[in-house]
Motif scaffolding. Structure first.
Motif, PDB file in Angstrom:
ATOM      1  N   GLY A   1      -1.768  -1.828  -3.779  1.00 25.91           N
ATOM      2  CA  GLY A   1      -2.854  -2.056  -2.840  1.00 25.91           C
ATOM      3  C   GLY A   1      -4.133  -1.340  -3.242  1.00 25.91           C
ATOM      4  N   ILE A   2      -4.818  -0.795  -2.247  1.00 25.96           N
ATOM      5  CA  ILE A   2      -6.124  -0.172  -2.464  1.00 25.96           C
ATOM      6  C   ILE A   2      -6.038   0.885  -3.572  1.00 25.96           C
ATOM      7  CG2 ILE A   2      -7.865   1.312  -1.368  1.00 25.96           C
ATOM      8  CD1 ILE A   2      -7.225  -0.225   1.291  1.00 25.96           C
ATOM      9  N   TRP A   3      -4.959   1.666  -3.567  1.00 27.84           N
ATOM     10  CA  TRP A   3      -4.835   2.754  -4.553  1.00 27.84           C
ATOM     11  C   TRP A   3      -4.852   2.219  -5.982  1.00 27.84           C
ATOM     12  CZ3 TRP A   3      -6.079   7.421  -5.235  1.00 27.84           C
ATOM     13  CH2 TRP A   3      -5.510   8.211  -6.249  1.00 27.84           C
ATOM     14  N   SER A   4      -4.287   1.055  -6.219  1.00 25.17           N
ATOM     15  CA  SER A   4      -4.297   0.544  -7.600  1.00 25.17           C
ATOM     16  C   SER A   4      -5.726   0.169  -8.006  1.00 25.17           C
ATOM     17  CB  SER A   4      -3.284  -0.582  -7.797  1.00 25.17           C
ATOM     18  OG  SER A   4      -3.846  -1.828  -7.543  1.00 25.17           O
ATOM     19  N   THR A   5      -6.515  -0.368  -7.066  1.00 26.38           N
ATOM     20  CA  THR A   5      -7.931  -0.648  -7.407  1.00 26.38           C
ATOM     21  C   THR A   5      -8.709   0.648  -7.603  1.00 26.38           C
ATOM     22  OG1 THR A   5      -7.844  -2.742  -6.218  1.00 26.38           O
ATOM     23  CG2 THR A   5     -10.036  -1.844  -6.626  1.00 26.38           C
ATOM     24  N   VAL A   6      -8.350   1.689  -6.855  1.00 23.05           N
ATOM     25  CA  VAL A   6      -9.017   2.987  -7.050  1.00 23.05           C
ATOM     26  C   VAL A   6      -8.798   3.446  -8.493  1.00 23.05           C
ATOM     27  CG1 VAL A   6      -8.980   5.436  -6.386  1.00 23.05           C
ATOM     28  CG2 VAL A   6      -8.859   3.651  -4.615  1.00 23.05           C
ATOM     29  N   GLN A   7      -7.569   3.317  -8.981  1.00 24.32           N
ATOM     30  CA  GLN A   7      -7.305   3.785 -10.349  1.00 24.32           C
ATOM     31  C   GLN A   7      -8.119   3.000 -11.387  1.00 24.32           C
ATOM     32  OE1 GLN A   7      -3.075   3.459  -9.428  1.00 24.32           O
ATOM     33  NE2 GLN A   7      -2.800   5.438 -10.434  1.00 24.32           N
ATOM     34  N   HIS A   8      -8.166   1.668 -11.223  1.00 24.98           N
ATOM     35  CA  HIS A   8      -8.950   0.860 -12.167  1.00 24.98           C
ATOM     36  C   HIS A   8     -10.446   1.163 -12.074  1.00 24.98           C
ATOM     37  CE1 HIS A   8      -5.355  -1.887 -12.314  1.00 24.98           C
ATOM     38  NE2 HIS A   8      -5.670  -1.733 -13.574  1.00 24.98           N
TER      39      HIS A   8
ATOM     40  N   GLN B   1       0.841  -1.208   0.000  1.00 23.15           N
ATOM     41  CA  GLN B   1       0.000   0.000   0.000  1.00 23.15           C
ATOM     42  C   GLN B   1       0.872   1.254   0.000  1.00 23.15           C
ATOM     43  OE1 GLN B   1      -3.631  -0.052   2.283  1.00 23.15           O
ATOM     44  NE2 GLN B   1      -2.987   1.780   3.364  1.00 23.15           N
ATOM     45  N   GLN B   2       1.919   1.243   0.852  1.00 25.31           N
ATOM     46  CA  GLN B   2       2.782   2.431   0.927  1.00 25.31           C
ATOM     47  C   GLN B   2       3.560   2.656  -0.369  1.00 25.31           C
ATOM     48  OE1 GLN B   2       4.433   1.697   4.787  1.00 25.31           O
ATOM     49  NE2 GLN B   2       2.511   2.545   5.597  1.00 25.31           N
TER      50      GLN B   2
ATOM     51  N   ASP C   1     -31.079  -8.905  -1.755  1.00 27.00           N
ATOM     52  CA  ASP C   1     -31.143  -7.532  -1.239  1.00 27.00           C
ATOM     53  C   ASP C   1     -29.727  -7.000  -1.090  1.00 27.00           C
ATOM     54  OD1 ASP C   1     -33.912  -7.320  -1.015  1.00 27.00           O
ATOM     55  OD2 ASP C   1     -33.914  -8.355   0.913  1.00 27.00           O
ATOM     56  N   LEU C   2     -29.490  -5.799  -1.618  1.00 32.41           N
ATOM     57  CA  LEU C   2     -28.184  -5.158  -1.468  1.00 32.41           C
ATOM     58  C   LEU C   2     -28.297  -4.053  -0.419  1.00 32.41           C
ATOM     59  CD1 LEU C   2     -27.661  -6.379  -4.421  1.00 32.41           C
ATOM     60  CD2 LEU C   2     -26.131  -4.433  -4.678  1.00 32.41           C
ATOM     61  N   ILE C   3     -27.367  -4.032   0.496  1.00 33.37           N
ATOM     62  CA  ILE C   3     -27.289  -2.974   1.496  1.00 33.37           C
ATOM     63  C   ILE C   3     -26.001  -2.206   1.189  1.00 33.37           C
ATOM     64  CG2 ILE C   3     -27.178  -2.476   3.980  1.00 33.37           C
ATOM     65  CD1 ILE C   3     -29.688  -4.155   3.189  1.00 33.37           C
ATOM     66  N   SER C   4     -26.128  -0.922   0.850  1.00 31.91           N
ATOM     67  CA  SER C   4     -24.919  -0.179   0.469  1.00 31.91           C
ATOM     68  C   SER C   4     -24.311   0.526   1.682  1.00 31.91           C
ATOM     69  CB  SER C   4     -25.252   0.835  -0.622  1.00 31.91           C
ATOM     70  OG  SER C   4     -26.160   1.781  -0.122  1.00 31.91           O
ATOM     71  N   THR C   5     -22.999   0.657   1.646  1.00 38.84           N
ATOM     72  CA  THR C   5     -22.269   1.362   2.713  1.00 38.84           C
ATOM     73  C   THR C   5     -21.236   2.285   2.068  1.00 38.84           C
ATOM     74  OG1 THR C   5     -22.488  -0.558   4.167  1.00 38.84           O
ATOM     75  CG2 THR C   5     -20.825   1.071   4.777  1.00 38.84           C
ATOM     76  N   CYS C   6     -21.147   3.506   2.571  1.00 40.16           N
ATOM     77  CA  CYS C   6     -20.153   4.450   2.042  1.00 40.16           C
ATOM     78  C   CYS C   6     -18.826   4.292   2.787  1.00 40.16           C
ATOM     79  CB  CYS C   6     -20.666   5.888   2.182  1.00 40.16           C
ATOM     80  SG  CYS C   6     -19.463   7.063   1.541  1.00 40.16           S
ATOM     81  N   LEU C   7     -17.806   3.848   2.041  1.00 39.70           N
ATOM     82  CA  LEU C   7     -16.458   3.692   2.621  1.00 39.70           C
ATOM     83  C   LEU C   7     -15.493   4.683   1.947  1.00 39.70           C
ATOM     84  CD1 LEU C   7     -14.392   2.117   4.447  1.00 39.70           C
ATOM     85  CD2 LEU C   7     -14.278   0.380   2.664  1.00 39.70           C
ATOM     86  N   ALA C   8     -15.969   5.906   1.767  1.00 41.12           N
ATOM     87  CA  ALA C   8     -15.081   6.928   1.173  1.00 41.12           C
ATOM     88  C   ALA C   8     -13.852   7.145   2.055  1.00 41.12           C
ATOM     89  CB  ALA C   8     -15.852   8.224   0.988  1.00 41.12           C
ATOM     90  N   ALA C   9     -13.956   6.807   3.340  1.00 40.06           N
ATOM     91  CA  ALA C   9     -12.813   6.916   4.263  1.00 40.06           C
ATOM     92  C   ALA C   9     -12.047   5.589   4.303  1.00 40.06           C
ATOM     93  CB  ALA C   9     -13.314   7.294   5.652  1.00 40.06           C
ATOM     94  N   HIS C  10     -11.653   5.113   3.136  1.00 34.72           N
ATOM     95  CA  HIS C  10     -10.915   3.839   3.047  1.00 34.72           C
ATOM     96  C   HIS C  10      -9.428   4.132   3.257  1.00 34.72           C
ATOM     97  CE1 HIS C  10     -11.028  -0.276   0.702  1.00 34.72           C
ATOM     98  NE2 HIS C  10     -10.548  -0.390   1.921  1.00 34.72           N
ATOM     99  N   ILE C  11      -8.864   4.989   2.420  1.00 27.97           N
ATOM    100  CA  ILE C  11      -7.530   5.565   2.654  1.00 27.97           C
ATOM    101  C   ILE C  11      -7.594   7.013   2.162  1.00 27.97           C
ATOM    102  CG2 ILE C  11      -6.088   3.474   2.484  1.00 27.97           C
ATOM    103  CD1 ILE C  11      -5.557   4.272  -0.495  1.00 27.97           C
ATOM    104  N   LYS C  12      -6.608   7.807   2.520  1.00 29.28           N
ATOM    105  CA  LYS C  12      -6.529   9.149   1.906  1.00 29.28           C
ATOM    106  C   LYS C  12      -5.960   8.952   0.507  1.00 29.28           C
ATOM    107  CE  LYS C  12      -3.292  12.327   3.037  1.00 29.28           C
ATOM    108  NZ  LYS C  12      -2.651  12.931   1.843  1.00 29.28           N
ATOM    109  N   PRO C  13      -6.702   9.402  -0.535  1.00 31.39           N
ATOM    110  CA  PRO C  13      -6.200   9.163  -1.886  1.00 31.39           C
ATOM    111  C   PRO C  13      -4.921   9.941  -2.161  1.00 31.39           C
ATOM    112  CG  PRO C  13      -8.135  10.588  -1.926  1.00 31.39           C
ATOM    113  CD  PRO C  13      -7.992  10.113  -0.513  1.00 31.39           C
ATOM    114  N   LYS C  14      -4.073   9.373  -3.008  1.00 35.60           N
ATOM    115  CA  LYS C  14      -2.773   9.987  -3.281  1.00 35.60           C
ATOM    116  C   LYS C  14      -2.915  11.349  -3.948  1.00 35.60           C
ATOM    117  CE  LYS C  14       0.185   6.006  -3.327  1.00 35.60           C
ATOM    118  NZ  LYS C  14       0.712   6.423  -2.028  1.00 35.60           N
ATOM    119  N   ASP C  15      -4.032  11.594  -4.638  1.00 40.31           N
ATOM    120  CA  ASP C  15      -4.180  12.874  -5.338  1.00 40.31           C
ATOM    121  C   ASP C  15      -4.914  13.919  -4.501  1.00 40.31           C
ATOM    122  OD1 ASP C  15      -6.608  11.601  -5.407  1.00 40.31           O
ATOM    123  OD2 ASP C  15      -6.893  11.755  -7.569  1.00 40.31           O
TER     124      ASP C  15
END
Ligand code: NIG
Ligand code: FE
Length: 415
Positions: A108-115, A103-104, A175-189
């Motif tokens: 990690g998460i950031w690469s999935t964010v880009q895709h 991740q550092q 049934d889908l239950i949605s959750t906001c995880l915008a606070a996953h990591i601080k994005p690099k940009d």
């Protein structure tokens, strides 16, 4: 009104406590049972022949061969709205790199964010729908899906809208239950501190989420390299005041998240692989539901959450798949739950409770998770004569039939 059965056994999960250890002799098992359904809800559960006599007008939906019925499974924690693969992360971890190192280094998460940012709403909807269909085949009738690979206002809204589009298209099956995880990591940009990123979410994202009614739940990743407990608390308290339910990714690699979950009154705290005696004691004095994510332990090759100790201390326990491209690519909840049970010495009752009514409780849903009058008629059956076969086969015994709100999913919608 229709009568489904006869099942060799109906495992109702009725009238069991939300918290604490469970023994198999506490399970209500109805031999030669049937489930009477009206308007998508269960009207009665009992002996097949007796129900037939009592409700001669009910349309019969007979099942073939031996089968065990139980409540539809609930996966209370997934990240299945994503694009791209992280096979390279998996290989790198098995070559000695840690999840946080990757991740550092910008993976990690950031690469999935880009895709995920690159994927159109249509593409993301197609990918998410495919994964939902796989869950349905495995007997899951309710699934929670998080955002968290957008990490700016526009892209988080795209993810939440995608989850809601899939939810509307699939109402008959799951049934889908949605959750906001915008606070996953601080994005690099994002130019600013972790605290200013969270403040940006409160000021710029949350009003849109409210206006479009995109979710009722917020999550945060409390961890070194993500968000520390102190600034997470400020964020969660603001979100809670706005009326949202809270859940936390906590105690995955280091502690702090579970204590925060208790302090802010979160509905659940998920992961807990790093929790020790203090965290367990603290959780046991609260109503926060611990959620074990064995798929993440398998994906990362690390310890399971201390499920046995949590139950013995008097906590509740849900088990979820955490299906995501990084830490938990496996995605098959029943296999994972069976393996957790074998390693942590959980009774069948504890594992099945963790996949049904206790998982419903982790999501704040009181209308499902047991086969009893008034609950949703979400039912799954397995081709066996004894409920213990289901976990014994560790996920390789596939479900035979799934009913959502009383409707039998056709083989085509299961494919
Ligand atoms: O639950 N730990 C944080 N979030 C996810 C992993 C997400 C990812 O690696 O893409 C989890 O393990
Ligand atoms: Fe997760």
């Amino acid at each position: 009104m229709k009568l489904i059965g006869p099942f060799t056994q109906v495992l109702t999960l009725h009238q069991l406590p939300l918290k604490g250890s469970l023994k198999d002799d506490q399970l209500e098992i109805i031999p030669d049972g049937g489930v009477l359904v009206r308007g998508g809800e269960i009207q009665s559960v009992g002996n097949w022949k007796a129900l037939r006599r009592q409700y001669p007008e009910a349309k019969m939906e007979e099942v073939d061969g031996p089968s065990v019925a139980m409540p539809g499974l609930i996966d209370a924690h997934t990240h299945i709205c994503f694009a791209g693969s992280r096979a390279m992360d998996y290989a790198a971890r098995n070559d000695g790199k840690s999840y946080l190192d990757i991740q550092q280094a910008g993976g990690g998460i950031w690469s999935t964010v880009q895709h995920t940012r690159e994927a159109s709403l249509d593409e993301l909807t197609r990918l998410t729908t495919q994964r939902i269909q796989r869950l349905n085949e495995h007997g899951i009738t309710t699934v929670e899906v998080k955002s968290g690979y957008g990490l700016n206002v526009e892209e988080e809204l795209k993810m939440l809208r995608c989850i809601n589009t899939v939810k509307e298209a699939n109402t008959a099956n799951i049934d889908l239950i949605s959750t906001c995880l915008a606070a996953h990591i601080k994005p690099k940009d994002f130019e600013g501190t972790h605290a200013t990123y969270l403040q940006y979410l409160v000021e710029e994202l949350v009003p849109h989420v409210q206006a479009e009614k995109l979710t009722t739940r917020f999550d945060i990743f409390v961890e070194e390299g993500a968000f520390d407990p102190m600034i997470s608390k400020v964020y969660l308290e603001q979100i809670k005041l706005l009326g949202f339910d809270l859940t936390i990714h906590g105690d995955q690699f280091s502690t702090g998240g579970s204590r925060l979950a208790v302090e802010v009154g979160a509905r659940s705290v998920d992961h807990l692989e790093a929790s020790g005696a203090q965290e367990i004691e603290f959780l046991s004095k609260s109503d926060v539901v611990p959620v074990a994510l064995p798929g993440a332990s398998l994906g990362l090759g690390c310890a399971f959450a201390p499920a046995r100790k949590l139950l013995d201390a008097g906590c509740s326990l849900a088990i979820a798949s955490d299906w995501n491209p990084g830490s938990a690519p496996h995605g098959e909840l029943l296999t994972q739950a069976a393996l957790l049970g074998a390693h942590q010495k959980l009774s069948s009752a504890e594992v099945i409770a963790a996949l049904t009514f206790r998982a419903a409780h982790a999501l704040g849903l009181g209308d499902r998770g047991s086969l009893s009058a008034g609950k949703l008629a979400d039912v799954v059956s397995f081709p066996c004569t004894d409920y213990r076969e289901v976990l014994y086969h560790q996920g390789s015994l596939k479900v035979s039939q799934v009913w959502k709100r009383g409707g039998l999913l056709s083989p085509t919608s299961k494919s």
